[in-house]
Design an enzyme around this catalytic site. Sequence first.
Site, PDB file in Angstrom:
ATOM      1  CD  GLU A  95      11.891  15.391  61.901  1.00  0.00           C
ATOM      2  OE1 GLU A  95      11.443  14.859  62.912  1.00  0.00           O
ATOM      3  OE2 GLU A  95      11.831  14.853  60.781  1.00  0.00           O
ATOM      4  CB  CYS A 108      20.037  15.675  55.381  1.00  0.00           C
ATOM      5  SG  CYS A 108      18.512  15.875  54.446  1.00  0.00           S
ATOM      6  CB  CYS A 115       7.190  21.397  51.884  1.00  0.00           C
ATOM      7  SG  CYS A 115       7.584  21.682  50.139  1.00  0.00           S
ATOM      8  CB  CYS A 119       5.537  15.615  46.754  1.00  0.00           C
ATOM      9  SG  CYS A 119       6.385  16.950  45.891  1.00  0.00           S
ATOM     10  CB  CYS A 122       6.908  14.270  50.493  1.00  0.00           C
ATOM     11  SG  CYS A 122       7.972  15.275  51.532  1.00  0.00           S
ATOM     12  CD  GLU A 180      11.740  23.225  45.887  1.00  0.00           C
ATOM     13  OE1 GLU A 180      11.674  21.992  45.878  1.00  0.00           O
ATOM     14  OE2 GLU A 180      12.654  23.848  45.314  1.00  0.00           O
ATOM     15  CB  SER A 211      17.100  18.083  46.356  1.00  0.00           C
ATOM     16  OG  SER A 211      16.041  17.360  45.778  1.00  0.00           O
ATOM     17  CG  HIS A 236       9.402  11.906  41.918  1.00  0.00           C
ATOM     18  ND1 HIS A 236      10.477  11.285  42.510  1.00  0.00           N
ATOM     19  CD2 HIS A 236       9.259  13.101  42.560  1.00  0.00           C
ATOM     20  CE1 HIS A 236      10.942  12.056  43.482  1.00  0.00           C
ATOM     21  NE2 HIS A 236      10.233  13.163  43.519  1.00  0.00           N
ATOM     22  CB  CYS A 354      14.397  10.550  50.789  1.00  0.00           C
ATOM     23  SG  CYS A 354      16.133  10.521  50.440  1.00  0.00           S
TER      24      CYS A 354
HETATM   25  N1  SAH Z   1      11.930  19.650  48.312  1.00  0.00           N
HETATM   26  C1  SAH Z   1      13.045  19.100  47.677  1.00  0.00           C
HETATM   27  C2  SAH Z   1      14.044  18.430  48.594  1.00  0.00           C
HETATM   28  C3  SAH Z   1      13.572  17.544  49.710  1.00  0.00           C
HETATM   29  S1  SAH Z   1      13.091  15.911  49.477  1.00  0.00           S
HETATM   30  C4  SAH Z   1      12.629  18.128  46.600  1.00  0.00           C
HETATM   31  O1  SAH Z   1      11.487  17.715  46.590  1.00  0.00           O
HETATM   32  O2  SAH Z   1      13.461  17.832  45.739  1.00  0.00           O
HETATM   33  C5  SAH Z   1      14.464  14.983  48.859  1.00  0.00           C
HETATM   34  C6  SAH Z   1      14.015  13.865  47.915  1.00  0.00           C
HETATM   35  O3  SAH Z   1      13.236  12.855  48.572  1.00  0.00           O
HETATM   36  C7  SAH Z   1      13.139  14.383  46.784  1.00  0.00           C
HETATM   37  O4  SAH Z   1      13.564  13.838  45.566  1.00  0.00           O
HETATM   38  C8  SAH Z   1      11.781  13.847  47.160  1.00  0.00           C
HETATM   39  O5  SAH Z   1      10.919  13.739  46.066  1.00  0.00           O
HETATM   40  C9  SAH Z   1      12.118  12.526  47.768  1.00  0.00           C
HETATM   41  N2  SAH Z   1      11.049  11.964  48.591  1.00  0.00           N
HETATM   42  C10 SAH Z   1      10.019  12.610  49.171  1.00  0.00           C
HETATM   43  N3  SAH Z   1       9.248  11.743  49.860  1.00  0.00           N
HETATM   44  C11 SAH Z   1       9.800  10.524  49.701  1.00  0.00           C
HETATM   45  C12 SAH Z   1       9.480   9.224  50.197  1.00  0.00           C
HETATM   46  N4  SAH Z   1       8.431   9.013  50.992  1.00  0.00           N
HETATM   47  N5  SAH Z   1      10.281   8.199  49.846  1.00  0.00           N
HETATM   48  C13 SAH Z   1      11.359   8.401  49.081  1.00  0.00           C
HETATM   49  N6  SAH Z   1      11.718   9.608  48.595  1.00  0.00           N
HETATM   50  C14 SAH Z   1      10.951  10.663  48.901  1.00  0.00           C
HETATM   51 FE1  SF4 Z   2       8.215  19.563  49.456  1.00  0.00          FE
HETATM   52 FE2  SF4 Z   2      10.231  18.153  48.435  1.00  0.00          FE
HETATM   53 FE3  SF4 Z   2       8.427  17.013  50.055  1.00  0.00          FE
HETATM   54 FE4  SF4 Z   2       7.731  17.730  47.591  1.00  0.00          FE
HETATM   55  S1  SF4 Z   2       9.226  16.156  48.156  1.00  0.00           S
HETATM   56  S2  SF4 Z   2       6.543  18.101  49.451  1.00  0.00           S
HETATM   57  S3  SF4 Z   2       8.906  19.581  47.354  1.00  0.00           S
HETATM   58  S4  SF4 Z   2       9.859  18.586  50.607  1.00  0.00           S
END
Ligand code: SAH
Ligand code: SF4
Length: 361
Positions: A95, A108, A115, A119, A122, A180, A211, A236, A354
């Site tokens: 995406e 973006c 990934c 997390c 996510c 990532e 990021s 976080h 995000c």
């Molecule tokens: N993998 C990288 C970049 C992609 S995510 C990273 O983790 O930094 C971009 C941002 O969105 C990151 O800070 C991530 O932690 C945040 N994010 C992930 N899931 C989310 C959610 N459900 N709500 C809000 N932010 C989220």
């Molecule tokens: Fe991967 Fe970033 Fe999502 Fe964490 S927040 S699972 S590092 S994409």
Amino acid sequence: MRAARLNLYDLTRTDLQALFLRWEFSPVHAVRLWNYLYLALAASFDEMPELPAKVRARLSAETSIGTLAVALETDSSDGFTRKYLLTLADGEKIETVLMRFSGRVTACVSSQVGCAMGCVFCATGQMGYTRHLTPGEIVAQAVHVARALKLVTPHPSHVTPRREAPPPRLRNVVLMGMGEPLHNYDAVMHAIDILRDSSGLAVAAERITLSTVGVVPGILRLAAEQRPSHLAVSLHAATQEERVALVPVAKKWPLDELMAACRTYSEQTGRKIFYEWTLIEGKNDTPEHARAVGRLLRGLPAQVNLIPLNPTVGYAGTPTHTEAAKRFQKILADEFQLPSTVRQRRGIDIAAGCGQLAVAN
Ligand code: SAH
Ligand code: SF4
């Protein structure tokens, strides 16, 4: 098995020149091809009339323009966000999101299919890891957005502008899509080099943000190589225990090692880091949490980006209310002189916010 064709989006301008030298074609044609790819945004060799037939024939026989097919395109009701589901050559999907903030357009882009970091909140993490993207697949996403912008009429047809406004250009790229970026370091840096080329897409380094979840060796390598893009680090939580619960990979790269790497990065590059903080009600949004962030980042050149949690299927938490987010910001500002922003909620209805990017199977 047939060897995979060379994807032209994988090549820097220098690589392309070297290829033409090897093929004993004039360097002038390499320049023309580059311009067709990144200025005209051509999607086929038929759109390159100024290249001699024999050059086009060799290109079509041995290379491809790695344009990504659109499987689905969704517009958010916010009127500013469009999400593309794009199909890769092997059928995998990723995406890419186009966002319009006042006067600027941001792409973006994804760096991996899925990934591996897991997390908990996510959607990409919840789907697991499939594979890295190639540089060409990362570049192709930016080209896709740039092409979409070219097609946009800058003003409604019934309005006659005094002066023809140029169509909006792709100016900002954030590597905050699926994946990532520092887990796919070489491909991402190679793609950034292509995006930045001043005679191509010409996205300025200071308009590219990468990021990371906190891949310590990657952060140190960025610093050692003096990479000029912006860096955002997903924090976080301000204690190791709380962070591991949200970001399992923190077991591998603990918070103290991460903060030491961030300090080294800022010292070696002279740049501030953006620290991302997904605000989850009751979990990490209390005044005590705000003070813990403030203490953790004390003395570091920093800005905090607060992101109210976006809903995902696999996580039950709720987003912090606006009032609590404001209180969090006020503590950072008043008690720690720490600047922060609350990220605008965009594209939530189409799961383009995000952490909402995932490919439904
Ligand atoms: N993998 C990288 C970049 C992609 S995510 C990273 O983790 O930094 C971009 C941002 O969105 C990151 O800070 C991530 O932690 C945040 N994010 C992930 N899931 C989310 C959610 N459900 N709500 C809000 N932010 C989220
Ligand atoms: Fe991967 Fe970033 Fe999502 Fe964490 S927040 S699972 S590092 S994409």
